[in-house]
Design a protein around this motif. Structure first.
Motif, PDB file in Angstrom:
ATOM      1  N   LEU A 202       0.832  -1.215   0.000  1.00 22.10           N
ATOM      2  CA  LEU A 202       0.000   0.000   0.000  1.00 22.10           C
ATOM      3  C   LEU A 202       0.860   1.255   0.000  1.00 22.10           C
ATOM      4  O   LEU A 202       0.586   2.216  -0.725  1.00 22.10           O
ATOM      5  N   SER A 203       1.911   1.252   0.816  1.00 23.53           N
ATOM      6  CA  SER A 203       2.791   2.421   0.888  1.00 23.53           C
ATOM      7  C   SER A 203       3.535   2.624  -0.427  1.00 23.53           C
ATOM      8  O   SER A 203       3.670   3.753  -0.917  1.00 23.53           O
ATOM      9  N   ARG A 204       4.007   1.523  -1.005  1.00 25.31           N
ATOM     10  CA  ARG A 204       4.737   1.630  -2.266  1.00 25.31           C
ATOM     11  C   ARG A 204       3.838   2.158  -3.378  1.00 25.31           C
ATOM     12  O   ARG A 204       4.287   2.882  -4.263  1.00 25.31           O
ATOM     13  N   ALA A 205       2.558   1.815  -3.331  1.00 19.23           N
ATOM     14  CA  ALA A 205       1.617   2.295  -4.349  1.00 19.23           C
ATOM     15  C   ALA A 205       1.211   3.744  -4.118  1.00 19.23           C
ATOM     16  O   ALA A 205       0.514   4.322  -4.957  1.00 19.23           O
ATOM     17  N   GLY A 206       1.644   4.341  -2.990  1.00 18.09           N
ATOM     18  CA  GLY A 206       1.384   5.752  -2.749  1.00 18.09           C
ATOM     19  C   GLY A 206       0.101   6.058  -2.006  1.00 18.09           C
ATOM     20  O   GLY A 206      -0.320   7.217  -1.963  1.00 18.09           O
ATOM     21  N   PHE A 207      -0.522   5.051  -1.391  1.00 19.47           N
ATOM     22  CA  PHE A 207      -1.762   5.296  -0.652  1.00 19.47           C
ATOM     23  C   PHE A 207      -1.467   5.981   0.678  1.00 19.47           C
ATOM     24  O   PHE A 207      -0.479   5.675   1.353  1.00 19.47           O
ATOM     25  N   ALA A 208      -2.361   6.880   1.053  1.00 20.09           N
ATOM     26  CA  ALA A 208      -2.279   7.522   2.360  1.00 20.09           C
ATOM     27  C   ALA A 208      -3.074   6.703   3.377  1.00 20.09           C
ATOM     28  O   ALA A 208      -3.990   5.968   3.007  1.00 20.09           O
ATOM     29  N   LEU A 209      -2.708   6.828   4.645  1.00 18.70           N
ATOM     30  CA  LEU A 209      -3.407   6.162   5.747  1.00 18.70           C
ATOM     31  C   LEU A 209      -3.610   4.665   5.473  1.00 18.70           C
ATOM     32  O   LEU A 209      -4.726   4.144   5.566  1.00 18.70           O
ATOM     33  N   PRO A 210      -2.559   3.933   5.122  1.00 17.05           N
ATOM     34  CA  PRO A 210      -2.725   2.502   4.809  1.00 17.05           C
ATOM     35  C   PRO A 210      -3.104   1.701   6.038  1.00 17.05           C
ATOM     36  O   PRO A 210      -2.641   1.971   7.151  1.00 17.05           O
ATOM     37  N   GLY A 211      -3.961   0.725   5.835  1.00 18.52           N
ATOM     38  CA  GLY A 211      -4.381  -0.159   6.916  1.00 18.52           C
ATOM     39  C   GLY A 211      -4.496  -1.590   6.437  1.00 18.52           C
ATOM     40  O   GLY A 211      -4.945  -1.842   5.309  1.00 18.52           O
ATOM     41  N   VAL A 212      -4.075  -2.532   7.279  1.00 18.18           N
ATOM     42  CA  VAL A 212      -4.111  -3.957   6.927  1.00 18.18           C
ATOM     43  C   VAL A 212      -4.631  -4.742   8.121  1.00 18.18           C
ATOM     44  O   VAL A 212      -4.221  -4.499   9.256  1.00 18.18           O
ATOM     45  N   ASP A 213      -5.564  -5.644   7.889  1.00 22.55           N
ATOM     46  CA  ASP A 213      -5.966  -6.599   8.921  1.00 22.55           C
ATOM     47  C   ASP A 213      -6.243  -7.947   8.271  1.00 22.55           C
ATOM     48  O   ASP A 213      -6.416  -8.034   7.054  1.00 22.55           O
ATOM     49  N   VAL A 214      -6.260  -8.981   9.089  1.00 24.32           N
ATOM     50  CA  VAL A 214      -6.306 -10.349   8.573  1.00 24.32           C
ATOM     51  C   VAL A 214      -7.423 -11.125   9.254  1.00 24.32           C
ATOM     52  O   VAL A 214      -7.627 -11.009  10.459  1.00 24.32           O
ATOM     53  N   ASP A 215      -8.133 -11.915   8.468  1.00 22.99           N
ATOM     54  CA  ASP A 215      -9.121 -12.860   8.994  1.00 22.99           C
ATOM     55  C   ASP A 215      -8.773 -14.250   8.471  1.00 22.99           C
ATOM     56  O   ASP A 215      -8.260 -14.398   7.357  1.00 22.99           O
ATOM     57  N   GLU A 216      -9.067 -15.251   9.279  1.00 24.34           N
ATOM     58  CA  GLU A 216      -8.841 -16.630   8.863  1.00 24.34           C
ATOM     59  C   GLU A 216     -10.171 -17.379   8.874  1.00 24.34           C
ATOM     60  O   GLU A 216     -10.897 -17.339   9.868  1.00 24.34           O
ATOM     61  N   TYR A 217     -10.478 -18.011   7.770  1.00 23.47           N
ATOM     62  CA  TYR A 217     -11.727 -18.750   7.618  1.00 23.47           C
ATOM     63  C   TYR A 217     -11.395 -20.234   7.490  1.00 23.47           C
ATOM     64  O   TYR A 217     -10.549 -20.617   6.678  1.00 23.47           O
ATOM     65  N   ILE A 218     -12.074 -21.062   8.272  1.00 24.41           N
ATOM     66  CA  ILE A 218     -11.917 -22.509   8.174  1.00 24.41           C
ATOM     67  C   ILE A 218     -13.182 -23.079   7.542  1.00 24.41           C
ATOM     68  O   ILE A 218     -14.271 -22.964   8.109  1.00 24.41           O
ATOM     69  N   VAL A 219     -13.035 -23.646   6.360  1.00 24.36           N
ATOM     70  CA  VAL A 219     -14.171 -24.216   5.632  1.00 24.36           C
ATOM     71  C   VAL A 219     -14.054 -25.734   5.683  1.00 24.36           C
ATOM     72  O   VAL A 219     -12.977 -26.287   5.418  1.00 24.36           O
ATOM     73  N   LYS A 220     -15.140 -26.416   6.009  1.00 32.80           N
ATOM     74  CA  LYS A 220     -15.127 -27.876   6.108  1.00 32.80           C
ATOM     75  C   LYS A 220     -15.720 -28.502   4.844  1.00 32.80           C
ATOM     76  O   LYS A 220     -16.720 -28.028   4.314  1.00 32.80           O
ATOM     77  N   TYR A 221     -15.085 -29.591   4.404  1.00 32.18           N
ATOM     78  CA  TYR A 221     -15.520 -30.303   3.207  1.00 32.18           C
ATOM     79  C   TYR A 221     -15.663 -31.792   3.530  1.00 32.18           C
ATOM     80  O   TYR A 221     -15.035 -32.302   4.470  1.00 32.18           O
ATOM     81  N   GLN A 222     -16.452 -32.468   2.723  1.00 28.93           N
ATOM     82  CA  GLN A 222     -16.619 -33.905   2.903  1.00 28.93           C
ATOM     83  C   GLN A 222     -15.413 -34.688   2.396  1.00 28.93           C
ATOM     84  O   GLN A 222     -15.145 -35.799   2.858  1.00 28.93           O
ATOM     85  N   SER A 223     -14.690 -34.110   1.444  1.00 26.26           N
ATOM     86  CA  SER A 223     -13.522 -34.787   0.880  1.00 26.26           C
ATOM     87  C   SER A 223     -12.635 -33.768   0.192  1.00 26.26           C
ATOM     88  O   SER A 223     -13.037 -32.617  -0.044  1.00 26.26           O
ATOM     89  N   ALA A 224     -11.410 -34.209  -0.141  1.00 28.30           N
ATOM     90  CA  ALA A 224     -10.496 -33.340  -0.871  1.00 28.30           C
ATOM     91  C   ALA A 224     -11.053 -33.005  -2.248  1.00 28.30           C
ATOM     92  O   ALA A 224     -10.826 -31.911  -2.770  1.00 28.30           O
ATOM     93  N   LEU A 225     -11.797 -33.947  -2.836  1.00 24.39           N
ATOM     94  CA  LEU A 225     -12.400 -33.692  -4.144  1.00 24.39           C
ATOM     95  C   LEU A 225     -13.383 -32.531  -4.075  1.00 24.39           C
ATOM     96  O   LEU A 225     -13.427 -31.679  -4.970  1.00 24.39           O
ATOM     97  N   GLU A 226     -14.172 -32.463  -3.003  1.00 21.76           N
ATOM     98  CA  GLU A 226     -15.126 -31.354  -2.850  1.00 21.76           C
ATOM     99  C   GLU A 226     -14.388 -30.024  -2.713  1.00 21.76           C
ATOM    100  O   GLU A 226     -14.826 -29.001  -3.243  1.00 21.76           O
ATOM    101  N   LEU A 227     -13.250 -30.033  -2.013  1.00 17.03           N
ATOM    102  CA  LEU A 227     -12.433 -28.827  -1.900  1.00 17.03           C
ATOM    103  C   LEU A 227     -11.959 -28.369  -3.277  1.00 17.03           C
ATOM    104  O   LEU A 227     -12.057 -27.181  -3.609  1.00 17.03           O
ATOM    105  N   ILE A 228     -11.457 -29.297  -4.076  1.00 16.72           N
ATOM    106  CA  ILE A 228     -10.969 -28.943  -5.410  1.00 16.72           C
ATOM    107  C   ILE A 228     -12.090 -28.371  -6.267  1.00 16.72           C
ATOM    108  O   ILE A 228     -11.908 -27.385  -6.992  1.00 16.72           O
ATOM    109  N   GLU A 229     -13.272 -28.961  -6.185  1.00 17.22           N
ATOM    110  CA  GLU A 229     -14.410 -28.452  -6.959  1.00 17.22           C
ATOM    111  C   GLU A 229     -14.791 -27.049  -6.513  1.00 17.22           C
ATOM    112  O   GLU A 229     -15.174 -26.202  -7.333  1.00 17.22           O
ATOM    113  N   HIS A 230     -14.686 -26.788  -5.217  1.00 18.87           N
ATOM    114  CA  HIS A 230     -14.974 -25.438  -4.722  1.00 18.87           C
ATOM    115  C   HIS A 230     -13.955 -24.435  -5.264  1.00 18.87           C
ATOM    116  O   HIS A 230     -14.315 -23.331  -5.692  1.00 18.87           O
TER     117      HIS A 230
END
Length: 312
Positions: A202-230
């Protein structure tokens, strides 16, 4: 050196066939009301409500266009919305579903274009929204600079990109399987930004008042195949230039088995981690807060320590 610097010099992602093909396929396979995508879009749009001003003209870039349009709900006082994606099929899908969106007061236009070459005049929009799209850009700093230039003074950029911890379970399982079956590894998942890099971006792109925050989402699947399809329905499959077009069948089966043995929950589902980095930046304006000049402080740390002690 930041990862973004390398992306700006050497294209890692195929912007023509693989990426556009992934976006086209996502338009065909898109899940209605995807809970994960909707959660990220809601989180991003909620930031508009934190602002005490309106943003009449908005640009929405790539990624989860349909979710942003559907969930906007009058937030930000947006009156004119420009939706842009590199995929014609994705743009057509968004246009076809517009009749189901209850934002009658928003004038919406659609553009097929590339985030690295924004077809907009400088200082032409009040807000730029990008939900789960910019992590596919080769020249990410250049795209961010173009977003800043497209904003009017005191306009805001709101972006959500997938972070480096995304799909860590799948990365581990795939690496182990490739080592066992093929004696080596090849990149199966595109490189993603680290949290520590986002503020610098953000700073390198020249934005003023840069802000960053992070969220983590845990998604459950029935199988690895369902994850790939998603992932396919989200357009998040591998688009690296130096990639194997097909994953060996034995390696794929081994990946699924290892994933299940290492990460399966008691109920039989498998979790997948999605780390989402939210970025906020403003185009500079005289009304914005600015840091004080270096050396202008009137109170020293020694005085503070004398008054409040050393904390021991």
């Amino acid at each position: 050196m930041l990862k973004f610097y390398a992306l700006a010099v050497l294209p890692l992602i195929d912007p023509t066939r693989a990426l556009s093909g992934s976006r086209d396929r996502a338009a065909w396979l898109m899940r209605p009301n995807d809970s994960f995508v909707d959660a990220v879009a809601e989180n991003l749009l909620d930031r508009l409500e934190d602002c005490k001003k309106s943003f009449p003209t908005a640009l929405c870039l790539g990624g989860s266009l349909e979710a942003v349009r559907r969930l906007l709900g009058g937030r930000g006082g947006i009156e004119k919305l420009i939706m842009m994606d590199a995929s014609y099929d994705m743009i057509k899908l968004c246009k076809d579903t517009e009749k189901d969106v209850h934002n009658e007061n928003i004038e919406t236009s659609y553009i097929v274009g590339d985030e690295e070459f924004l077809p907009l005049k400088e200082s032409s929009v009040d807000v730029v929204l990008s939900c789960l799209g910019l992590h596919w850009t080769n020249d990410l700093p250049g795209s961010m600079i173009q977003c800043r230039l497209a904003l009017k003074p005191d306009g805001i950029f709101l972006g959500a990109i997938l972070g480096g911890e995304t799909l860590k379970e799948l990365r581990i399982a795939c690496t182990v399987a490739q080592m066992e079956r093929e004696g080596g590894i090849s990149p199966r998942i595109s490189p993603l930004a680290q949290v520590r890099d986002a503020g610098n971006l953000l700073s390198r792109a020249g934005f003023a008042l840069p802000g960053v925050d992070v969220d983590e989402y845990i998604v459950k699947y029935q199988s690895a195949l369902e994850l790939i399809e998603h992932l396919r329905s989200m357009g998040e499959t591998n688009a690296l230039l130096q990639r194997n077009n097909m994953l060996n069948r034995e390696t794929a089966l081994a990946t699924a088995a290892i994933y299940d043995s290492m990460f399966a929950a008691e109920d039989g589902t498998i979790p997948a981690t999605f780390q989402v980095i939210f970025m906020t930046g403003w185009r500079e304006h005289s009304s914005q807060q600015k840091a004080k000049r270096r050396g202008s402080a009137t109170v020293s740390f020694k005085d503070i320590q004398k008054k409040f002690g050393n904390g021991n």
